[in-house]
Each structure stands twice: as C-alpha cells, then as structure tokens.
Write a protein that holds these residues in place. Structure first.
Motif, PDB file in Angstrom:
ATOM      1  N   MET A  63       0.830  -1.200   0.000  1.00 12.28           N
ATOM      2  CA  MET A  63       0.000   0.000   0.000  1.00 12.28           C
ATOM      3  C   MET A  63       0.867   1.254   0.000  1.00 12.28           C
ATOM      4  N   VAL A  64       1.966   1.209   0.729  1.00 16.20           N
ATOM      5  CA  VAL A  64       2.900   2.341   0.745  1.00 16.20           C
ATOM      6  C   VAL A  64       3.461   2.581  -0.650  1.00 16.20           C
ATOM      7  N   GLN A  65       3.862   1.508  -1.316  1.00 15.79           N
ATOM      8  CA  GLN A  65       4.445   1.629  -2.649  1.00 15.79           C
ATOM      9  C   GLN A  65       3.446   2.226  -3.640  1.00 15.79           C
ATOM     10  N   LEU A  93      -7.156   6.462 -11.190  1.00 15.96           N
ATOM     11  CA  LEU A  93      -8.384   5.729 -10.877  1.00 15.96           C
ATOM     12  C   LEU A  93      -8.103   4.235 -10.744  1.00 15.96           C
ATOM     13  N   GLU A  94      -7.206   3.731 -11.565  1.00 15.34           N
ATOM     14  CA  GLU A  94      -6.809   2.326 -11.420  1.00 15.34           C
ATOM     15  C   GLU A  94      -6.104   2.107 -10.084  1.00 15.34           C
ATOM     16  N   ALA A  95      -5.303   3.076  -9.678  1.00 19.52           N
ATOM     17  CA  ALA A  95      -4.649   2.992  -8.365  1.00 19.52           C
ATOM     18  C   ALA A  95      -5.678   3.025  -7.242  1.00 19.52           C
ATOM     19  N   PRO A 114       1.957  -7.199  -4.132  1.00 20.00           N
ATOM     20  CA  PRO A 114       2.509  -5.892  -4.532  1.00 20.00           C
ATOM     21  C   PRO A 114       1.735  -5.333  -5.718  1.00 20.00           C
ATOM     22  N   PRO A 115       1.719  -4.026  -5.878  1.00 19.21           N
ATOM     23  CA  PRO A 115       1.026  -3.440  -7.029  1.00 19.21           C
ATOM     24  C   PRO A 115       1.689  -3.858  -8.329  1.00 19.21           C
TER      25      PRO A 115
END
Length: 665
Positions: A63-65, A93-95, A114-115
């Motif tokens: 979430m931080v990344q 918006l995807e984020a 991870p993202p």
C-alpha cells in the motif's frame, strides 16, 4: 500482512482511510475536468499522502508503494512540472481501485500482493507519459534579502520578467547600466540620491549600483558610522532603503521585516479547548438501540389502545405523555441511522465517466440534494437500482456527439442525479437531456418481443407505454452488448424498488429527454402501515404503497377480460380479494384499498379498514421463512398479531393476490 499487527490500530486505520478514500473517486473526476484547481489537487494529494503515512506506520509495504507512486505524480502536478490529463487520471483511478482492494484484503486478513509493475509505470511522472507539460517553473528568488527586494522592485515597475535585460541574462543579477536606467526612470536624469556631486567631479564617475553583501561586510570593517559610500559616488544602504520607502511606503517594501508588535497586555485565562463532539459507534449497537425503540413503540400502541377503552383520565394523560416522549425518542434514534445521500452519489461520477468513454459520448453528471438524509440501510440497497438507471440514461437516453449536433444540442449531454425529501419519503430522480422516448416505438417493440399482444398495445396510454420498459425481457437496443440489450436491467430496478416499499415513475418528452423518479420510505426501521381486517385476521399494508381508500358500492364492479374491475376516477381499476388469498371463507369485503406496486395499480378488497399505526416488523423465523407475500409480523395496539404483507411478492405471478396482475398497468 504482519501477524503481529495490532488489530485495534488496523481497525482505526481502515475507518479513517476509508473515510478519506470514499470521496476520492469523485474528487479525481472533478480534477480531470479542472486540472488547474490547486485546492482540489492538494486535497487529492493529501489523501494518498495520509494513507501512505498510516500504511507505513503499520508496515503495509504494498500500500505504501502504491500510494507513493500516485503521490509522486500528483506532486509533479502541484509543482507545475506537468498538467494532469485523461491518461494520468486513468492511472490514478486504477490505483484507487487497487487501493480499495488492498483495504478489503487488510480488513479480511488476506495476503496482499505488490502493485503491478505496469500500473506503477503508468504512474511515473515522466514527460513521455504526459500529454501536456506545464509551463517551466519560475526562477527561484535570490536568498539574499536585498537581492529579493530589488527583484520585487523590478517586477513592480516593469511587470513580471519585463525589466531591462530580463530576457538576456540567466542569472538574477542586474548590471550597472540597468541599475542606472532604473534610478533615472524613478528620479529623473541625475536626480537620484547621491548623484548631485557627480556633475562636479572632473573624473569619470563610478557607476551607481545597488549594494550587495560584500558592501555590507566592507562597511563593517570601516567601523561604526562609516560606509564605503562616503568615499565613492555609490548609493548607500540608507539611500537604497529610502528609495524602497518612497516606492512602497515606510516598511512596506517586499521582503521587509514585519514590525515588532508592542507587548500585549496580560490576558485572562482562555477557555479550555472544546472536547470532541463525535464518537464512532459500532453499527450493531446502533441496530440494537433501534430495536429497543421499536419495542417501546409497540408498548406505546398497546397503552394508547387501553387508554382509549378506559374512562380513567389519569391513564389517558399518562398515555399521552408516553406518546410524546416515545415519538421524540423514536425520531432521535432514527436520526442516528441517517446518512446523507451524497455518500451514495459519490460512486456514480466514476461509473458515468467510464461508460461515456466506452460509448464515445461526452457527458456531464450533475448531482443535486446530496445533503438529503437517508436511512443507512437504504444507502446500500439503492446502489444497484441507481446504477441501472444511470446506465439506461447514458446508453439509451443520450445521443452521441454528432447526433446531438444534428439535433441542435450541445455536444456534451447532461445527466442529472437529484434527491429531495417529500414528507416521509425520499425522492431520487435520474434525468437526461437526450432523445426522449417515443410511445409508438415502445408499443412496436413490446409486440415484437412478445411482451404484450397487438390488442393490448393499442389500448395503452402514453404513460403506460413508458412503463413498458420495466417489463421482463423488454429492450429497445438494436444490439446486445455488455452495457444493455438483454432486457433485464430495468426489470431488476422495478423489483428491487418495490421490495423496499418504493415506487418508480417515468416522465419523458420526445426530443427533450426523460426523467425516472424513484421514491422510497425515509426509513425501514419503523414501518408506518395501514391496518386492515379480513374475516378475523389482521393484515398490515405498508402505507407508502397506499394511494387511497373507498367503499365499493353494489353493481359498481364487473368482469372484464376474465378479471374483476371497478370503474374508479374515469378508468378501470383491477380488483383483488385479500380474503381469497388468505383463505378466509365467506363473502368478500366491500372496502377497497388502492395500492401502487411499482408501476402497477390495483384495488385490494378487505372487510374493514382499522387505521394507521407505526410498527416494527419482526421476522417469522425459519419455519415460515420464504412464505410468498409475507414480509414479517407485528403486534397491534390491542396485543394481537398482524401479518405485514410484501406487496411486491403479492403482485408476482404464481400464488399471488392476482395472477394476471402483471398485464394490468
């Protein structure tokens, strides 16, 4: 997720982060339309920054990344290095979607991935990823206070960047000729302070120039009261200060130190800071409180019934006092369950934006009445019906930009989502300024799809034609897509709204647009009903579905197309006998309760209309669960049991109050 993560800290983070993220989708859509709105840009930046900080404290690295990359993109926009466009907004918006998924995983204790690298790449604030780049940032002002004052002076005289030589020099320094020209402009040729003795000097005069830091240090080396200006024809610090005072007033020059205020008189002790006036309460506790308030309402009803049959004045007075107090308590408790409908509206700008881009349309969503309060249970219950109404307006209602131009309309269509309170009901409407509905097209499509036959279609009025859109299997779409064409969306809306005790009406004008108006009760916790009797049984009809009551006179009803109807207000009203449905022997009732269920109207025959009551609906338990047409039970004022009817289920085909009701509009 770290197994040692404190659950209390996690829960607090989820609540606070959830409140921040809740409006983020709407804010991003607004920012896409107004990318230069710095206040809005800063607000969006703060959301990602705050969530990142909380996630970092809890050690939630994915979430931080994600938040850090979104924050970097927004920070470049804040610093003027780029202007946000649709490409950036798609990535943000995807984020946001992924952030919601991560928060759900955190709440459920699930593993968090991870993202994706592709998303992080989209969020990179590179020039290649920016369709437009902001103007270059202005050169930083000199850190030296005298230099800063002088630069501000030049901007005042010539405008930002308009001073002589401003386009020639990269540095912030001004040369001697430029300074001479400035003094001559201010004071006239040779009229500047310190210039009087220059005319008498036989030697070439040294150019006047503004003092710099080195001059100040040299002055200190000469001792108190002595300056290098005394030995040359340069302008001194005092003269330069006087020049600034003439231009800006005493102490008003840019960068001048603020005057030291006089010591303030002793102050009386200030009031202590106000304590926080809000507290978070678990919803289960709130539901328990509402349940107890409902029990009190039932006891009040019984006491009022006893008092009405008694000659005891003291009992009547006590019952009246309890009635007033319980009303106040009921309203206060129900008020605690209320939420502004804006919480529901926040999710829709994103949906409309994505649909508009998918369909190649230009659409502006306007929301009104967001402050209208609605029971929190209805906020979630109305989400899907409203999504269907908005999809219908975007897909079927609005024309494409070229079609709007041919019709003499602006390229951008408007969809208005509004809410208001009318008495004890909430009205939510979805309007568009599109093509409107053609009754003749609706008739033809209904016959083609077998929804009704040609004879029935010919008898339909214009309003009844509009209501065909709620029939199962009906659609005017030429092609089936993932957005529309299957004829299920509006039927789902009608069914769901009816389950909530609501109604749905359609207003349309060909060529001007359509409005779909949805009404629901203010709350579902305490239900206002009309008590009726059939034989020796009591039934409660939701008052929100009751239009009127009248007595059916003899020979005013007859059979038409196999159905019992009565002439009422200039039209045929279909009648259904509640006694037949309930299995009550004997002749039917002659009192008619006119009900509206979704888009349909019918007259319900009962033996007696008792009156209106506020009740709390109790479930019947697993043994009677699923009984068609029964929503629950309640206790009446005289202590008897009454069944609360589910009118939406009663109007459905198969074991219903009126099996053929589905074709009676």
């Amino acid at each position: 997720m770290d197994s040692n993560l404190d659950s209390e800290l996690r829960d607090d983070f989820l609540v606070e982060a959830g409140e921040l993220v809740q409006r983020l989708g709407e804010q991003l859509i607004e920012l896409e339309a107004s990318p230069h709105d710095r206040e809005l840009l800063n607000a969006v930046f703060r959301v990602f920054h705050t969530v990142k900080g909380g996630a970092g404290f809890l050690g939630i690295e994915p979430m931080v990344q994600l938040c850090h990359c979104a924050e970097e993109l927004l920070n470049d926009a804040r610093n003027g290095r780029l202007v946000l466009n649709s490409t950036h907004m798609d990535a943000l918006l995807e984020a946001l979607d992924l952030l919601n998924v991560m928060m759900a995983a955190l709440a459920n204790g699930d593993a968090m991935s991870p993202p994706p690298a592709a998303l992080l790449e989209k969020l990179q604030p590179t020039v290649e990823n920016a369709a437009s780049v902001a103007e270059p940032a202005k050169p930083a002002r000199s850190a030296d206070p005298i230099e800063a004052e002088f630069e501000a002076l030049l901007d005042t005289l010539y405008g930002q960047g308009g001073a002589p030589g401003a386009t020639k020099h990269v540095s912030n320094d001004i040369n001697d000729d430029e300074f001479e020209s400035l003094l001559d402009t201010l004071h006239g040729k040779g009229g500047a302070p310190g210039a009087a003795t220059m005319a008498d000097d036989s030697h070439a005069p040294s150019p006047r120039r503004k003092p710099g830091p080195s001059d100040v240090e040299a002055d200190k080396s000469l001792g108190p009261g002595l300056r290098r200006g005394d030995e040359s024809k340069e302008i001194s610090d005092d003269e330069f200060e006087a020049l600034l005072d003439n231009l800006h007033g005493k102490g008003g020059a840019p960068g001048a130190a603020a005057p030291v205020p006089a010591p303030a008189p002793p102050r009386t002790p200030s009031k202590p800071p106000a304590t926080e006036n809000t507290v978070r309460v678990d919803t289960t506790r709130l539901d328990t409180l509402v349940s107890r308030a409902g029990e009190l309402v039932l006891l009040r009803n019984r006491l009022l019934s006893l008092a009405s049959r008694s000659d005891n004045e003291s009992l009547a007075a006590m019952a009246g006092d309890l009635d007033r107090v319980s009303d106040d308590l009921q309203n206060a408790v129900l008020g605690m369950r209320m939420q502004p409908v804006g919480r529901l509206f926040q999710r829709f700008p994103r949906i409309v934006r994505d649909l508009a881009r998918q369909l190649g349309k230009e659409i502006e969503l306007i929301t009104e009445g967001e402050e209208t309060d609605l029971d929190r249970s209805l906020v979630e219950a109305l989400a899907d019906p409203l999504i269907h109404l908005l999809r219908n307006a975007v897909d079927h209602g609005l024309e494409d930009p070229a079609g709007r131009e041919r019709a003499g309309k602006p390229r951008k269509g408007k969809v208005t989502l509004s809410a208001s309170q009318r008495g004890e009901r909430i009205v939510i409407s979805v309007s568009d300024d599109g093509r409107g509905m053609d009754p003749e097209v609706l008739r033809r499509k209904a016959v083609e799809k077998g929804v009704i036959d040609a004879t029935q279609a010919a008898r339909l009025s214009e309003v009844e034609c509009y209501e065909l859109i709620f029939r199962p299997g009906f659609s005017t779409a030429a092609q089936i897509s993932d957005i529309s064409g299957r004829g299920v969306g509006m039927d789902v809306v009608k069914t769901r709204v009816a389950e909530l005790g609501g109604t749905l009406q359609v207003h349309s004008r060909l060529g001007s647009g359509s409005t779909l108006e949805l009404t629901v009760p203010l709350t579902l916790a305490i239900l206002r009903v009309l008590m009726v009797r059939v034989g020796d049984r009591l039934f409660a009809l939701p008052l929100g579905n009751v239009s009127e009551v009248f007595e059916l006179k003899s020979q005013h009803d007859h059979m038409l197309d196999g159905r019992r109807v009565a002439a009422h207000r200039g039209r045929a009203l279909v009648l259904g006998d509640l006694g037949d449905w309930a299995g009550v022997a004997g002749p039917g009732g002659r009192h008619v309760v006119v009900l509206h269920v979704g888009h349909m109207h019918l007259g319900c025959l009962v033996h007696e209309v008792i009156g209106r009551e506020d009740v709390m609906v109790k479930p019947l338990g697993p043994l009677f669960e699923g009984v068609p047409g029964v929503a629950g039970a309640t206790v009446t004022g005289d202590g008897r049991l009454a069944l609360v009817l589910d009118l939406a289920a009663l109007s459905q085909e198969g074991g219903s109050l009126l099996p053929s009701l589905k074709v009676s509009a």
